[in-house]
Motif scaffolding. Structure first.
Motif, mmCIF file in Angstrom:
data_model
loop_
_atom_site.group_PDB
_atom_site.id
_atom_site.type_symbol
_atom_site.label_atom_id
_atom_site.label_comp_id
_atom_site.label_asym_id
_atom_site.label_seq_id
_atom_site.Cartn_x
_atom_site.Cartn_y
_atom_site.Cartn_z
ATOM 1 N N TYR A 1 -7.443 -4.687 -10.693
ATOM 2 C CA TYR A 1 -7.701 -5.047 -9.299
ATOM 3 C C TYR A 1 -8.328 -6.429 -9.142
ATOM 4 O O TYR A 1 -8.381 -6.960 -8.046
ATOM 5 C CB TYR A 1 -8.501 -3.951 -8.583
ATOM 6 C CG TYR A 1 -7.572 -2.892 -8.022
ATOM 7 C CD1 TYR A 1 -6.872 -3.119 -6.845
ATOM 8 C CD2 TYR A 1 -7.362 -1.699 -8.701
ATOM 9 C CE1 TYR A 1 -5.985 -2.173 -6.334
ATOM 10 C CE2 TYR A 1 -6.482 -0.735 -8.198
ATOM 11 C CZ TYR A 1 -5.794 -0.990 -7.017
ATOM 12 O OH TYR A 1 -4.914 -0.054 -6.510
ATOM 13 N N ASP B 1 -4.623 0.228 -3.690
ATOM 14 C CA ASP B 1 -5.750 0.949 -3.092
ATOM 15 C C ASP B 1 -5.943 0.574 -1.602
ATOM 16 O O ASP B 1 -6.029 -0.609 -1.264
ATOM 17 C CB ASP B 1 -7.018 0.606 -3.884
ATOM 18 C CG ASP B 1 -8.235 1.296 -3.320
ATOM 19 O OD1 ASP B 1 -8.445 2.467 -3.671
ATOM 20 O OD2 ASP B 1 -8.951 0.662 -2.506
ATOM 21 N N HIS B 2 -6.008 1.607 -0.746
ATOM 22 C CA HIS B 2 -6.047 1.348 0.698
ATOM 23 C C HIS B 2 -7.366 0.723 1.158
ATOM 24 O O HIS B 2 -7.383 -0.102 2.065
ATOM 25 C CB HIS B 2 -5.800 2.646 1.470
ATOM 26 C CG HIS B 2 -4.377 3.089 1.421
ATOM 27 N ND1 HIS B 2 -3.756 3.747 2.450
ATOM 28 C CD2 HIS B 2 -3.440 2.950 0.453
ATOM 29 C CE1 HIS B 2 -2.490 3.992 2.125
ATOM 30 N NE2 HIS B 2 -2.279 3.528 0.907
ATOM 31 N N THR C 1 0.786 -1.242 0.000
ATOM 32 C CA THR C 1 0.000 0.000 0.000
ATOM 33 C C THR C 1 0.819 1.294 0.000
ATOM 34 O O THR C 1 0.234 2.376 0.021
ATOM 35 C CB THR C 1 -0.981 0.050 1.188
ATOM 36 O OG1 THR C 1 -0.264 -0.163 2.396
ATOM 37 C CG2 THR C 1 -2.070 -0.994 1.021
ATOM 38 N N LYS D 1 -9.428 -1.219 -0.573
ATOM 39 C CA LYS D 1 -9.441 -2.640 -0.969
ATOM 40 C C LYS D 1 -8.465 -3.447 -0.119
ATOM 41 O O LYS D 1 -8.774 -4.558 0.325
ATOM 42 C CB LYS D 1 -9.056 -2.778 -2.451
ATOM 43 C CG LYS D 1 -10.100 -2.225 -3.421
ATOM 44 C CD LYS D 1 -9.634 -2.462 -4.873
ATOM 45 C CE LYS D 1 -10.737 -2.157 -5.887
ATOM 46 N NZ LYS D 1 -11.036 -0.695 -5.956
ATOM 47 N N ASN E 1 -3.536 -1.315 -12.827
ATOM 48 C CA ASN E 1 -4.858 -1.115 -12.249
ATOM 49 C C ASN E 1 -5.805 -2.316 -12.363
ATOM 50 O O ASN E 1 -7.013 -2.169 -12.175
ATOM 51 C CB ASN E 1 -5.532 0.112 -12.865
ATOM 52 C CG ASN E 1 -5.748 1.183 -11.824
ATOM 53 O OD1 ASN E 1 -4.959 1.304 -10.888
ATOM 54 N ND2 ASN E 1 -6.824 1.927 -11.973
#
Ligand code: AR6
Length: 232
Positions: free
Chosen positions: A209, A52-53, A46, A55, A207
């Motif tokens: 995810y 992403d924090h 992170t 997630k 990106n």
């Protein structure tokens, strides 16, 4: 009721103080072997890896919830450097909502390389957010751990593996001459390679995810299984 998860390195009135007093506040404090086995871990991916924090915090709480009952009397502690840590607040709030046992899992503000001497929290095992080559340096928690552990950790790591794939972890027993062992009572370092969302670093997921969350779940599974293998 988040505060019950919020233990801090400089906290007054915590059990930490009496632990320290028992040791006579000696500078070279190896944690007593009677101590509860504890894994201190940073939030994987992170910071430098830009995951992403929100997630990541979901995944940390999910994985802690999955493993906590398998750990016996052992504890898991999520560590970050500052009181303003966004990931610590997110995880604290979500862990409270899920009623995760705060004696088995809590967050802690401190530097992962001096939790015992500065924070009064004995952690026999610490996790590292590593790079794929398992090399020292590079900043973040990786640089801090390799610097604090000395050349011993590089040699012990190299003897076990030359690289990691994202989602993998590697348990490395720390040689007893290592400063981190002598000063902090750390017996093992577990290197973990998390998914990378930073275009400046190798294996950037652009990106994605779907893949990223899958790999971060794998990373925490590998980490907690590695910790359990030490406990046996
Ligand atoms: N003690 C506790 N927490 C720390 C410390 C410390 N000394 N230092 C950083 N953190 P990062 P990543 C927290 O960037 O995102 C390296 O260059 C930090 O605030 O260390 O997985 C490696 O070589 C954050 O919450 O790891 C890799 O190339 C968390 O630790 C790459 O960075 C993870 O931040 C890995 O990036």
């Amino acid at each position: 009721t988040n505060h019950k998860f919020d233990r801090q390195g400089d906290g007054i009135g915590s059990t930490n103080l009496s632990e320290k007093q028992e040791k006579g506040n000696k500078e070279t404090s190896i944690c007593p072997s009677s101590d509860i086995p504890t894994l201190a871990f940073p939030s994987i991916s992170t910071a430098d890896f830009q995951f992403d924090h929100d997630k990541a915090s979901d995944i940390i709480v999910e994985k802690v919830g999955e493993f906590i009952s398998k750990l016996g009397n052992a504890r898991l502690v999520l560590v970050d450097l500052s009181h303003g840590s966004k990931i610590l607040s997110l995880v604290k709030a979500k862990a409270a909502r899920k009623n995760i046992d705060s004696s088995k899992f809590f967050t802690f503000v401190g530097n992962i390389v001096n939790l015992s001497t500065k924070g009064g929290l004995c952690c026999s095992v610490i996790a590292n957010a590593a790079n794929w080559r398992l090399k020292s340096g590079g900043g973040g928690v990786n640089a801090a751990i390799f610097n604090a552990a000395g050349a011993d950790l590089e040699a012990a790591t190299r003897a076990r593996a030359k690289m990691l794939h994202p989602g993998q972890a590697l348990v490395v027993p720390l040689p007893s001459a290592s400063p981190l062992y002598l000063r902090e009572g750390v017996t093992h370092v577990i290197h973990v390679l998390g998914p990378n969302m930073n275009p400046q670093r190798p294996n950037c997921l652009d990106n994605d995810y779907n893949e990223g969350c899958k790999l971060l779940r794998q990373a925490y599974t590998s980490l907690f299984e590695g910790f359990m293998s030490i406990l046996k």
